[in-house]
Design an enzyme around this catalytic site. Structure first.
Site, PDB file in Angstrom:
ATOM      1  N   GLY A 347       0.748  -1.392  -0.099  1.00  0.00           N
ATOM      2  CA  GLY A 347      -0.057  -0.120  -0.004  1.00  0.00           C
ATOM      3  C   GLY A 347       0.961   1.373  -0.058  1.00  0.00           C
ATOM      4  N   GLU A 400       4.164   4.306   6.319  1.00  0.00           N
ATOM      5  CA  GLU A 400       2.951   3.711   6.327  1.00  0.00           C
ATOM      6  C   GLU A 400       1.912   4.339   5.420  1.00  0.00           C
ATOM      7  OE1 GLU A 400       1.645   0.741   7.096  1.00  0.00           O
ATOM      8  OE2 GLU A 400       2.222   0.207   8.687  1.00  0.00           O
ATOM      9  N   ASP A 401       1.186   3.485   4.983  1.00  0.00           N
ATOM     10  CA  ASP A 401       0.063   3.995   4.095  1.00  0.00           C
ATOM     11  C   ASP A 401      -1.128   4.536   4.830  1.00  0.00           C
ATOM     12  OD1 ASP A 401      -0.321   1.388   4.847  1.00  0.00           O
ATOM     13  OD2 ASP A 401      -1.047   0.834   2.887  1.00  0.00           O
ATOM     14  N   ASP A 404      -4.704   1.859  11.070  1.00  0.00           N
ATOM     15  CA  ASP A 404      -6.193   1.780  11.582  1.00  0.00           C
ATOM     16  C   ASP A 404      -6.269   1.128  12.872  1.00  0.00           C
ATOM     17  OD1 ASP A 404      -8.881   0.944  11.301  1.00  0.00           O
ATOM     18  OD2 ASP A 404      -8.556  -0.671   9.902  1.00  0.00           O
ATOM     19  N   LYS A 432      -6.605   6.535  10.795  1.00  0.00           N
ATOM     20  CA  LYS A 432      -7.912   6.152  10.804  1.00  0.00           C
ATOM     21  C   LYS A 432      -8.065   6.057  12.509  1.00  0.00           C
ATOM     22  CE  LYS A 432      -9.686   3.345   7.878  1.00  0.00           C
ATOM     23  NZ  LYS A 432     -10.194   2.056   7.487  1.00  0.00           N
ATOM     24  N   PHE A 453     -13.788   2.796   4.648  1.00  0.00           N
ATOM     25  CA  PHE A 453     -12.832   2.043   4.007  1.00  0.00           C
ATOM     26  C   PHE A 453     -12.231   2.686   2.719  1.00  0.00           C
ATOM     27  CE2 PHE A 453     -10.801  -1.286   1.198  1.00  0.00           C
ATOM     28  CZ  PHE A 453     -10.187  -1.735   2.006  1.00  0.00           C
ATOM     29  N   VAL A 454     -11.059   3.221   2.533  1.00  0.00           N
ATOM     30  CA  VAL A 454     -10.647   4.144   1.365  1.00  0.00           C
ATOM     31  C   VAL A 454      -9.601   3.274   0.600  1.00  0.00           C
ATOM     32  CG1 VAL A 454     -10.845   5.853   2.662  1.00  0.00           C
ATOM     33  CG2 VAL A 454      -8.592   4.920   3.086  1.00  0.00           C
ATOM     34  N   ARG A 466      -5.126   0.735  -6.480  1.00  0.00           N
ATOM     35  CA  ARG A 466      -4.136   1.146  -6.243  1.00  0.00           C
ATOM     36  C   ARG A 466      -3.566   2.213  -7.134  1.00  0.00           C
ATOM     37  NH1 ARG A 466      -1.911  -2.301  -2.259  1.00  0.00           N
ATOM     38  NH2 ARG A 466      -2.270  -4.552  -2.326  1.00  0.00           N
TER      39      ARG A 466
HETATM   40  P1  5GP Z   1      -4.001  -1.840  11.393  1.00  0.00           P
HETATM   41  O1  5GP Z   1      -3.135  -2.925  11.949  1.00  0.00           O
HETATM   42  O2  5GP Z   1      -3.529  -0.634  11.633  1.00  0.00           O
HETATM   43  O3  5GP Z   1      -5.510  -2.196  11.719  1.00  0.00           O
HETATM   44  O4  5GP Z   1      -4.115  -1.741   9.883  1.00  0.00           O
HETATM   45  C1  5GP Z   1      -3.142  -1.356   9.008  1.00  0.00           C
HETATM   46  C2  5GP Z   1      -3.463  -2.039   7.543  1.00  0.00           C
HETATM   47  O5  5GP Z   1      -4.718  -2.309   7.339  1.00  0.00           O
HETATM   48  C3  5GP Z   1      -2.937  -1.092   6.656  1.00  0.00           C
HETATM   49  O6  5GP Z   1      -1.493  -1.218   6.414  1.00  0.00           O
HETATM   50  C4  5GP Z   1      -3.872  -1.594   5.296  1.00  0.00           C
HETATM   51  O7  5GP Z   1      -3.062  -2.479   4.696  1.00  0.00           O
HETATM   52  C5  5GP Z   1      -4.988  -2.112   6.022  1.00  0.00           C
HETATM   53  N1  5GP Z   1      -6.068  -1.014   6.057  1.00  0.00           N
HETATM   54  C6  5GP Z   1      -6.605  -0.345   7.045  1.00  0.00           C
HETATM   55  N2  5GP Z   1      -7.701   0.514   6.741  1.00  0.00           N
HETATM   56  C7  5GP Z   1      -7.760   0.412   5.347  1.00  0.00           C
HETATM   57  C8  5GP Z   1      -8.499   1.006   4.397  1.00  0.00           C
HETATM   58  O8  5GP Z   1      -9.312   2.003   4.818  1.00  0.00           O
HETATM   59  N3  5GP Z   1      -8.086   0.808   3.024  1.00  0.00           N
HETATM   60  C9  5GP Z   1      -7.369  -0.084   2.538  1.00  0.00           C
HETATM   61  N4  5GP Z   1      -7.099  -0.263   1.473  1.00  0.00           N
HETATM   62  N5  5GP Z   1      -6.208  -0.753   3.665  1.00  0.00           N
HETATM   63  C10 5GP Z   1      -6.746  -0.369   4.852  1.00  0.00           C
END
Ligand code: 5GP
Length: 499
Positions: A347, A400-401, A404, A432, A453-454, A466
């Site tokens: 990402g 990081e992208d 969440d 987020k 969700f983006v 992407r």
């Molecule tokens: P976390 O471990 O913080 O919950 O999640 C991080 C990963 O979840 C990100 O690196 C990404 O791959 C995925 N992710 C979380 N939210 C989104 C979203 O809104 N869109 C997309 N495409 N991926 C997300």
């Protein structure tokens, strides 16, 4: 007849004949643990084996442990007391509630544990796991007790090692090659088979426990009940959170009830926070939980059919402007430090390359990739592509992208910290924040976004979108029921498409 204690010679004889007789490894270890615990006059015991990553221990045999202890998930091998055992030492803890090595003395108290004797399971110089014996009242363990446990552990490890060897020979002679890379890897099939889940009140709790296991977060199910209201000596109202996450000192309550019915639970949590402001508790309501699972392709929201792009949340111009600002900030903060940028694939590709091009100081760049949660058979999170160079004494900036729940970043930061960099900071394009479960420090944040969700600018949905140059939401076929409502209104120019 089982040895009643103290007669170590007799106990060792029983152990060898038991292991010699029983074919099934699990049954063998279970029987051996009982003999060991009773010989040491212990009240309970456990045998744990390292998983294939050697970062966690899984229970393979337990004896006499309280219901409370059995509610625990996997145990971290970094745990101070256990890491010493896993380095090959026998460890005596005289008083578990006062020993500085015991990470959570209040939990030991609650589990009714006073003293612990632990020994490593070593086979051909490789530590496979640990055996522990607990006592309810404080107790001194002497040299001969330690020597007995060490010998019993060696015999058990030898039996395990032989069983694995037998298995490998069988596979080789039947022309099947063993795919597991090492001894501990081969053991992982044993541990995954025999790990029993705790008794969960609801399937959502079991699913959540699996998710925590994946992110290598330790958990205890229904760890403690809090009194909310008393009438004299009589307890009128209690609250028992679903999970306790010791590494984060966090209680988590999951409610999959309708929002109207969840109000009562909300009230209880508010009350709990008033009475115990020191307690960190988070509530995952039905919507939070559904969108958490949907991210991994589970639950009702995951079945949503996507028609295409919904609205543009962050335009191309806003992204480019903000990325330049972030690059400028990094260039100033790291002016004479030559930082190493570490991007997390996939990402991050668009963001990382734009950011790097705008940084005006010398930097190096490397990428990592990690496994995704798919189902409980995938095993815990692991690095699927590691860094190519050492990060020791380097200033690291994780790129990081999106952050969440924070669980991925939490794992990654622990992993990178263990490689002794000079510093670690985090630069994320999107935050987020409303969905955060694990607090992680973020030094550079591009945009805080609501609970959508983006996709776009590197971020995907089932591998697509992407290549969009902007960040957008998705449009679902059944818009009314499927689209997650935002918890924060989108920015005013969200509907503008500037390409
Ligand atoms: P976390 O471990 O913080 O919950 O999640 C991080 C990963 O979840 C990100 O690196 C990404 O791959 C995925 N992710 C979380 N939210 C989104 C979203 O809104 N869109 C997309 N495409 N991926 C997300």
């Amino acid at each position: 007849m089982i040895n009643k204690g103290g007669n170590y010679y007799r106990a060792l004889e029983e152990i060898t004949s038991t292991l010699n007789k029983i074919k099934n490894e699990r049954e063998g270890l279970q029987a051996v643990l009982k003999i060991i615990t009773r010989a040491l006059n212990g009240d309970a015991g456990i045998i744990m084996l390292l998983d294939s990553t050697r970062e966690h221990l899984l229970r393979v045999a337990t004896y006499g442990l309280t219901e409370w202890y059995l509610r625990k998930g996997m145990v971290s091998a970094q745990n101070a007391c256990l890491s010493e055992v896993l380095s090959g030492k026998t460890v005596v803890v005289g008083n578990a509630t006062e020993n500085p090595h015991v990470k959570h003395p209040e939990l030991a108290r609650q589990a009714g544990i006073a003293s612990i004797l632990s020994a490593p399971l070593i086979y051909q110089e490789e530590v496979l796991g640990a055996v522990r014996v607990y006592t309810r009242s404080e107790r001194e363990f002497h040299k001969k007790d330690c020597a007995f446990l060490e010998t019993a552990a060696k015999i058990s490890a030898m039996a395990l090692g032989n069983a694995i060897l037998r298995d490998t020979i069988k596979k080789e002679t039947s022309m099947e090659s063993s795919l597991e890379p090492d001894l501990t890897g081969r053991l992982s099939s044993l541990t995954s088979q025999i790990r029993k889940p705790s008794q969960f009140a609801h399937p959502s709790e079991e699913e959540f426990a699996k998710l925590l296991d994946f992110y290598r977060l330790e958990w205890i199910y229904e760890p403690r009940s809090f009194t909310l209201e008393k009438d004299g000596n009589r307890i009128v109202e209690m609250f028992t959170p679903d999970f306790y996450l010791p590494q984060l000192d966090l209680y988590v309550e999951i409610t999959t009830m309708k929002q109207s019915l969840a109000t009562e639970k909300n009230k209880k949590i508010r009350h709990l926070k008033e009475l115990h402001p020191e307690i960190n508790v988070k509530l995952l309501n039905k919507k939070d939980y559904a969108s958490l699972l949907a991210k991994y392709g589970y639950g009702p929201l995951s079945e949503a059919k996507v028609r295409g792009i919904g609205k543009v949340l962050i335009t191309v111009n806003r992204i480019q402007k903000r990325v330049m600002e972030m690059a400028r900030e990094i260039s100033i903060d790291y002016a004479d430090r030559r930082p190493m940028l570490v991007g997390v694939l996939k990402g991050v590709v668009c963001f990382a390359s734009d950011l790097m091009r705008n940084i005006s100081i010398p930097v190096t760049m490397d990428f990592m990739a990690i496994s995704y949660y798919t189902n409980d058979k995938s095993g815990p999170i692991r690095i699927t592509k590691d860094l190519e160079r050492s990060i020791k004494d380097r200033d690291i900036i994780i790129i990081e992208d999106i952050v969440d729940t924070g669980m991925t970043l939490h794992y990654l930061m622990n992993y990178l910290s263990s490689r002794q960099p000079a510093s670690i900071s985090v630069c994320t394009l999107l935050d987020k924040r409303v969905r955060r479960l694990v607090e992680v420090p973020l030094q550079y944040v591009g945009f805080e976004i609501p609970d959508y969700f983006v996709v776009g600018y590197g971020l995907d949905f089932r591998g697509e979108y992407r290549n969009l140059p902007f960040i957008a939401t998705l449009q679902h076929e059944d818009k009314e029921t499927r689209q997650l409502p935002p918890t924060v209104p989108p920015p005013p120019d969200a509907a503008l498409l500037q390409v």
